[in-house]
Motif scaffolding. Structure first.
Motif: not given
Length: 392
Positions: A209-216
């Motif tokens: 989630g943390r990379k190109f999805l811009r999640g936590p």
């Protein structure tokens, strides 16, 4: 795409030029609110009670992710990161002496270690498929290497160490024709450009989630083709994964949720859900066009700097750009850019061991724009890098 509005919704763009989205993308305000509001609810009424109150929103996460990758909600298992999701899938397979695991030179370092450990434990063989002349996995060589001993093809879609996009759909066609399971590490591709499991033909796919999805941070997921459940036996079991029959047996839960654990950070899950929903609202086709165009723009700009060399491989390249500067160490370049408010990262041989065996280029400076970055930010980063190299 209304880039300015998206930037206004991204607090981090106000004080940094963030070109480290392959490390961790900047969260939007709506994602941040999803996380913090649930933490506040937990503090106000209790963790179990907050989860119960928000159950519908939590459960909708599976549907959002399924839409993102072209699957169905029951094919999704949530995880706390992509590596754990990948390990969950890989270690659910059974290998014996003489079995072969085929992988590529771009394979991620943790995956490589898992292959080597399994080979040591079971007597299986790890076979590295060579690259073609462009530097991507050679699909003709892959097809030639597959035989009746091949039990898995495990490929990283986009490596952590460069802009290569491996030909995953062609790999999928080869593995489907051969009846060999295909595990795709899509950690750097999901959220960067459209990813469709039906088109790719993989049997298992993992992402963060943390990379190109811009999640936590602390979020990820596994997608599993239903037919793959016939040969996947989860190595860890708990009450979230199976149902006790009341005696001395149990039944695995339906679908991919048999790979989940009971305890979850629901604040993080809701943050992931918000980030995925934002991708769906913007449209992955639009995101892909914008992000890949910025990657090309950046690579072309760097190629025009006399003292800088880029090192990205493959026929198709994405928004991860790697380079070296003459007369400066990679670490010094990253530190100097940070001093100018520009976030970048660096590669390390242990992150892609098979690539390091083949190319003596690491460490490299890694720059990775996303759709909310601007051409002006890229121009500034290249300007600073030009000044740094000119001063040496």
């Amino acid at each position: 795409m209304d880039v300015e509005t998206l930037r206004q919704d991204t607090p981090g763009t106000a004080n940094r030029i963030h070109l480290n989205n392959a490390g961790a993308g900047l969260m939007s305000r709506q994602t941040l609110r999803a996380v913090t509001s649930h933490l506040e609810l937990e503090a106000a009424i209790g963790g179990y009670e907050a989860a119960g109150q928000e159950r519908d929103r939590i459960d909708s996460t599976y549907g959002h992710i399924a839409r993102l990758v072209g699957g169905r909600a029951h094919e999704i298992a949530l995880s706390d990161n992509s590596t754990h999701a990948w390990n969950t899938a890989f270690y659910s397979m059974t290998f014996k002496p003489g079995d072969r695991i085929l992988t590529g030179r771009a394979e991620y370092g943790s995956n490589v270690l898992a292959y080597l450990q399994t080979a040591r434990r079971t007597g299986a063989e790890v076979v590295v498929v060579p690259n073609d002349e462009s530097g991507q996995l050679d699909t003709t060589a892959l097809a030639d290497l597959i035989d009746d001993r091949t039990k898995l093809v495990g490929i990283t879609h986009v490596p952590t160490s460069g802009g290569l996009v491996n030909p995953a759909a062609e790999i999928g066609r080869i593995t489907r024709a051969a009846g060999v399971p295909f595990l795709l590490d899509a950690t750097q591709s999901v959220g960067q450009f459209p990813v469709d499991v039906a088109e790719l033909g993989c049997d298992m796919l993992t992402a963060t989630g943390r990379k190109f999805l811009r999640g936590p941070r602390g979020t990820g997921f596994l997608w599993v083709r239903p037919e793959a459940l016939a040969y996947l036996e989860p190595r860890v079991i708990e009450i979230a994964a199976a149902t006790w029959d009341g005696k001395r047996s149990f039944t695995w839960n339906d679908g991919a949720r048999r790979f989940e654990t009971w305890e979850v950070s629901y604040a993080s899950v809701l943050g992931l859900s918000a980030a995925v929903q934002q991708c769906l609202d913007i449209g992955m086709d639009e995101i892909g066009r914008r992000t890949l165009a910025l990657g090309t723009y950046l690579r072309d700009k760097l190629d025009a700097v006399p003292a800088v060399t880029t090192y990205d491989l493959g026929r198709r390249r994405c928004a991860i750009v790697t380079c070296k500067a003459e007369n400066m160490t990679t670490a010094d370049v990253a530190t100097a850019l940070a001093g100018h408010g520009i976030n970048v990262s660096t590669t390390d041989p242990v992150q892609t061991q098979f690539d390091a065996e083949d190319r003596d280029v690491h460490p490299l400076v890694r720059l990775s724009p996303h759709y909310y970055n601007t051409e002006a930010e890229i121009d500034r980063a290249v300007e600073v890098l030009t000044e740094l190299t000119s001063a040496c």
